[in-house]
Design a protein around this motif. Structure first.
Motif, PDB file in Angstrom:
ATOM      1  N   PHE A   1      36.045   3.139 -12.691  1.00 40.55           N
ATOM      2  CA  PHE A   1      35.862   2.473 -11.876  1.00 40.55           C
ATOM      3  C   PHE A   1      33.771   2.433 -11.965  1.00 40.55           C
ATOM      4  O   PHE A   1      33.425   3.294 -11.668  1.00 40.55           O
ATOM      5  CB  PHE A   1      36.119   2.083 -11.132  1.00 40.55           C
ATOM      6  N   GLU A   2      32.958   0.745 -12.284  1.00 40.26           N
ATOM      7  CA  GLU A   2      31.930   1.295 -11.963  1.00 40.26           C
ATOM      8  C   GLU A   2      31.686  -0.065 -10.773  1.00 40.26           C
ATOM      9  O   GLU A   2      32.198  -1.055 -10.218  1.00 40.26           O
ATOM     10  CB  GLU A   2      31.490   0.571 -13.214  1.00 40.26           C
ATOM     11  N   ARG A   3      30.525   0.741 -10.139  1.00 37.56           N
ATOM     12  CA  ARG A   3      29.802  -0.235  -9.085  1.00 37.56           C
ATOM     13  C   ARG A   3      28.772  -1.266  -8.945  1.00 37.56           C
ATOM     14  O   ARG A   3      28.404  -0.758 -10.186  1.00 37.56           O
ATOM     15  CB  ARG A   3      29.517   0.463  -7.540  1.00 37.56           C
TER      16      ARG A   3
ATOM     17  N   ARG B   1      36.721  -2.463 -13.766  1.00 37.48           N
ATOM     18  CA  ARG B   1      36.925  -1.050 -14.684  1.00 37.48           C
ATOM     19  C   ARG B   1      36.132  -0.934 -15.826  1.00 37.48           C
ATOM     20  O   ARG B   1      35.237  -1.719 -16.579  1.00 37.48           O
ATOM     21  CB  ARG B   1      38.210  -1.373 -14.753  1.00 37.48           C
TER      22      ARG B   1
ATOM     23  N   ALA C   1      38.264   3.028  -2.997  1.00 38.94           N
ATOM     24  CA  ALA C   1      36.340   3.188  -3.325  1.00 38.94           C
ATOM     25  C   ALA C   1      35.931   1.454  -3.390  1.00 38.94           C
ATOM     26  O   ALA C   1      35.300   1.543  -2.836  1.00 38.94           O
ATOM     27  CB  ALA C   1      35.958   3.609  -4.578  1.00 38.94           C
ATOM     28  N   ALA C   2      37.299   1.327  -3.510  1.00 39.63           N
ATOM     29  CA  ALA C   2      36.604  -0.755  -3.159  1.00 39.63           C
ATOM     30  C   ALA C   2      36.005  -1.661  -1.630  1.00 39.63           C
ATOM     31  O   ALA C   2      35.649  -1.527  -0.961  1.00 39.63           O
ATOM     32  CB  ALA C   2      37.241  -2.033  -3.358  1.00 39.63           C
TER      33      ALA C   2
ATOM     34  N   LEU D   1      33.863  -3.255  -8.033  1.00 37.20           N
ATOM     35  CA  LEU D   1      34.200  -1.873  -8.840  1.00 37.20           C
ATOM     36  C   LEU D   1      34.802  -2.678  -9.783  1.00 37.20           C
ATOM     37  O   LEU D   1      35.819  -3.766  -9.722  1.00 37.20           O
ATOM     38  CB  LEU D   1      35.596  -1.408  -8.340  1.00 37.20           C
TER      39      LEU D   1
ATOM     40  N   LEU E   1      30.055   5.765 -10.539  1.00 36.00           N
ATOM     41  CA  LEU E   1      31.076   5.653 -11.008  1.00 36.00           C
ATOM     42  C   LEU E   1      32.425   6.233 -10.672  1.00 36.00           C
ATOM     43  O   LEU E   1      31.972   7.632 -10.108  1.00 36.00           O
ATOM     44  CB  LEU E   1      31.275   6.387 -12.644  1.00 36.00           C
ATOM     45  N   VAL E   2      33.654   6.129 -10.523  1.00 32.42           N
ATOM     46  CA  VAL E   2      34.961   6.836  -9.667  1.00 32.42           C
ATOM     47  C   VAL E   2      35.790   6.875 -10.684  1.00 32.42           C
ATOM     48  O   VAL E   2      36.084   6.067 -11.207  1.00 32.42           O
ATOM     49  CB  VAL E   2      35.203   5.606  -8.686  1.00 32.42           C
TER      50      VAL E   2
ATOM     51  N   GLU F   1      41.715   3.013  -6.283  1.00 33.28           N
ATOM     52  CA  GLU F   1      40.547   2.356  -6.621  1.00 33.28           C
ATOM     53  C   GLU F   1      39.956   1.541  -5.107  1.00 33.28           C
ATOM     54  O   GLU F   1      39.564   1.334  -4.944  1.00 33.28           O
ATOM     55  CB  GLU F   1      40.911   1.136  -7.500  1.00 33.28           C
TER      56      GLU F   1
ATOM     57  N   TYR G   1      28.677  -6.629  -4.001  1.00 37.26           N
ATOM     58  CA  TYR G   1      29.189  -5.389  -5.166  1.00 37.26           C
ATOM     59  C   TYR G   1      30.680  -5.230  -5.136  1.00 37.26           C
ATOM     60  O   TYR G   1      31.608  -5.990  -3.954  1.00 37.26           O
ATOM     61  CB  TYR G   1      29.015  -4.271  -4.288  1.00 37.26           C
TER      62      TYR G   1
ATOM     63  N   CYS H   1      32.083  -1.260  -2.296  1.00 44.33           N
ATOM     64  CA  CYS H   1      31.866  -2.734  -1.948  1.00 44.33           C
ATOM     65  C   CYS H   1      31.379  -3.817  -0.906  1.00 44.33           C
ATOM     66  O   CYS H   1      31.430  -3.209   0.193  1.00 44.33           O
ATOM     67  CB  CYS H   1      32.795  -2.744  -3.388  1.00 44.33           C
TER      68      CYS H   1
END
Length: 113
Positions: A54-56, A68, A108-109, A66, A41-42, A105, A64, A113
Motif C-alpha cells: 500500500f502507498e500513502r 493498493r 497504517a490507514a 492508502l 509504502l507499507v 492495512e 491522505y 493518513c
C-alpha cells in the motif's frame, strides 16, 4: 498545528511502528527514505502471509489515503521484488515499512493518513 503544517515521514513511520508494537505485532523499516517528505509504502503481512503493498497518497480532501499498489497478492515473489526495486530506482527518497500484525492495512490507514 497550523493548517499548512504536517508531520514528517519519519514521525509518521515512528508512530506506526510504536502502534503496531503496542498491538503485539512486528514493524520494521526495510528502506529508510527522506526524513521530511519521503513517500511511504507499507508491506502488509498477517502472520507472515502477504496481504499486499500500500502507498500513502494525497486525496482530494487535502488529506491522505492508502492505495493498493504493486503486483497482486499471491503473484510470484520476484514480481514484488522487481516492483520495489523499480520504485526505489525512480524514487530514492521512498520509505518501505513492513507490518506483520492482524489488520495491518487498518493500522497504517489510522496512523499515517
Amino acid at each position: 498545528m497550523p493548517p499548512d503544517a504536517r508531520l514528517t515521514s519519519a514521525m509518521l513511520v515512528g508512530a506506526l511502528r510504536r502502534r503496531v508494537a503496542e498491538a503485539g505485532g512486528f514493524a520494521t523499516i526495510l528502506v529508510k527514505g527522506d526524513e521530511i517528505s519521503g513517500v511511504i509504502l507499507v508491506q502488509a503481512l498477517d502472520r507472515g502471509q502477504d496481504i499486499g503493498l500500500f502507498e500513502r497518497v494525497p486525496n482530494l480532501d487535502g488529506g491522505y489515503a492508502l492505495m493498493r499498489c504493486g503486483p497482486a497478492t499471491g503473484d510470484d515473489p520476484e514480481a514484488l521484488a522487481t516492483y520495489i526495486e523499480r520504485r526505489r530506482r525512480s524514487d530514492p527518497d521512498l520509505w518501505i515499512v513492513e507490518l506483520d500484525v492482524p489488520e495491518a492495512e487498518r493500522f497504517a490507514a489510522e496512523t499515517i493518513c
